[in-house]
Design an enzyme around this catalytic site. Structure first.
Site, PDB file in Angstrom:
ATOM      1  CG  ASN A  14      -1.743   1.215   1.383  1.00  0.00           C
ATOM      2  OD1 ASN A  14      -1.841   2.014   0.449  1.00  0.00           O
ATOM      3  ND2 ASN A  14      -2.367   1.384   2.547  1.00  0.00           N
ATOM      4  CD1 TRP A  15       3.461   1.120  -3.073  1.00  0.00           C
ATOM      5  CD2 TRP A  15       3.480   2.501  -4.835  1.00  0.00           C
ATOM      6  NE1 TRP A  15       4.162   0.503  -4.074  1.00  0.00           N
ATOM      7  CE2 TRP A  15       4.194   1.328  -5.174  1.00  0.00           C
ATOM      8  CE3 TRP A  15       3.355   3.518  -5.796  1.00  0.00           C
ATOM      9  CZ2 TRP A  15       4.782   1.148  -6.423  1.00  0.00           C
ATOM     10  CZ3 TRP A  15       3.938   3.326  -7.041  1.00  0.00           C
ATOM     11  CH2 TRP A  15       4.649   2.149  -7.345  1.00  0.00           C
ATOM     12  CE  LYS A  16       0.012   3.490   4.749  1.00  0.00           C
ATOM     13  NZ  LYS A  16      -0.089   3.667   6.166  1.00  0.00           N
ATOM     14  CG  HIS A  57      -5.984   1.591   4.953  1.00  0.00           C
ATOM     15  ND1 HIS A  57      -5.599   2.595   5.809  1.00  0.00           N
ATOM     16  CD2 HIS A  57      -4.920   0.760   4.829  1.00  0.00           C
ATOM     17  CE1 HIS A  57      -4.344   2.368   6.178  1.00  0.00           C
ATOM     18  NE2 HIS A  57      -3.910   1.269   5.595  1.00  0.00           N
ATOM     19  CD  GLU A  77      -3.227   5.421   6.540  1.00  0.00           C
ATOM     20  OE1 GLU A  77      -3.186   5.476   5.296  1.00  0.00           O
ATOM     21  OE2 GLU A  77      -2.297   4.972   7.227  1.00  0.00           O
ATOM     22  CD  GLU A 101      -3.509  -2.785   7.172  1.00  0.00           C
ATOM     23  OE1 GLU A 101      -2.355  -2.957   6.770  1.00  0.00           O
ATOM     24  OE2 GLU A 101      -4.211  -1.814   6.859  1.00  0.00           O
ATOM     25  N   GLY A 135       2.007   2.385  10.745  1.00  0.00           N
ATOM     26  CA  GLY A 135       2.875   3.550  10.605  1.00  0.00           C
ATOM     27  C   GLY A 135       3.477   4.033  11.914  1.00  0.00           C
ATOM     28  CB  SER A 146       5.044  -1.433  12.141  1.00  0.00           C
ATOM     29  OG  SER A 146       4.513  -0.131  12.350  1.00  0.00           O
ATOM     30  N   GLY A 171       2.779  -1.006   4.333  1.00  0.00           N
ATOM     31  CA  GLY A 171       2.752   0.410   3.967  1.00  0.00           C
ATOM     32  C   GLY A 171       4.168   0.923   3.763  1.00  0.00           C
ATOM     33  N   GLY A 172       4.724   1.560   4.788  1.00  0.00           N
ATOM     34  CA  GLY A 172       6.021   2.238   4.687  1.00  0.00           C
ATOM     35  C   GLY A 172       7.121   1.420   4.017  1.00  0.00           C
TER      36      GLY A 172
END
Ligand code: PEP
Length: 244
Positions: free
Chosen positions: A7-9, A92, A94, A165, A171, A208, A229-230
């Site tokens: 997930n590049w966001k 998600h 977010e 998640e 994150g 994470s 993600g990150g």
């Protein structure tokens, strides 16, 4: 077999897309592994083109639940499907926290995704407050049931993924311990099996995930892969997770 979803966001500039996608495509995978890249929607076409000769498939990070119409700024699942993507992340945390995606909207988005012949990656997870209250299994159960409610038959026939998640791990650098994640995954699997009558559903862990913790998490019986993600923004980190 493991599933690795990225997930590049809202990250990565146009000039960086090719290097990131081809770096992942060039990584040697085992035949049974699956890789799903979810870039921002402006890069979907490019990502589909760059991965067309590979095992890597593309997903959108979000779509609206209507097929077309006066919804400025939105994109539909049908548009994404026609571009050649195969997955959509739905629910998600977010989106839930920042963009008002509530249970009812998520339920409609799951259906719209399926109607466009795309596979939803349905995200669920508890906040820190909910975990500390002790009753977070009720929260997770309600997120699962409300996302799939009314769509059980069509979902039974479809390929879809659940991503657990924990919001407190996204994150933040705080990862759920393998035991914490396994306990929740086993719970989710038992709930899904009762809703979908034994259908085997892949459950991803997200929060994470890094090269240093991926191996131990993946050893857990009910963890079938990751939503990252990150660490998915670096070829070195993401491919190290895939090799862990
Ligand atoms: C995510 O956004 O789905 C996620 C898991 O992010 P991170 O890996 O950065 O915690």
């Amino acid at each position: 077999m493991a599933i690795y979803a990225a997930n590049w966001k809202m990250n990565i500039l146009p000039s960086q897309v090719q290097e990131l996608v081809t770096g992942i495509v060039d990584h040697k995978l085992s035949d049974s592994d699956q890789v799903i890249l979810c870039p921002p929607s402006v890069y979907l076409q490019e990502a589909v083109n760059l991965t067309s000769q590979s095992q890597v498939v593309i997903g959108a990070q979000n779509t609206y639940f209507e097929v077309s119409g006066a919804y400025t700024g939105e994109i539909s699942a049908k548009m994404v499907a026609e571009l050649g993507a195969t997955y959509v992340i739905v629910g998600h945390s977010e989106r839930r926290q920042l963009f008002g995606d509530n249970d009812q909207i998520i339920n409609k988005k799951v259906l719209a995704t399926l109607e466009a012949s795309l596979s939803p990656i349905i995200c669920i997870g508890e906040t820190l407050e909910q975990r500390e209250s002790g009753d977070f299994y009720t929260v997770l159960e309600s997120q699962i049931v409300s996302a799939v409610s009314g769509h059980e038959t069509v979902l039974s026939a479809a390929d879809f993924l659940i991503a657990y998640e924990p919001v407190w791990a996204i994150g933040t650098g705080k990862v759920a311990s393998p035991e914490q994640a396994q306990d929740v995954h086993a719970f989710i699997r038992s709930r899904l099996e009762s809703i979908f009558n034994e259908k085997k559903i892949s459950i991803l862990y997200g929060g994470s995930v890094k090269p240093s913790n991926a191996g131990e998490l993946l050893l857990q019986q009910d963890i079938d892969g990751f939503l990252v993600g990150g660490a998915s923004l670096s070829v070195a980190d993401f491919t190290a997770i895939m090799s862990a």
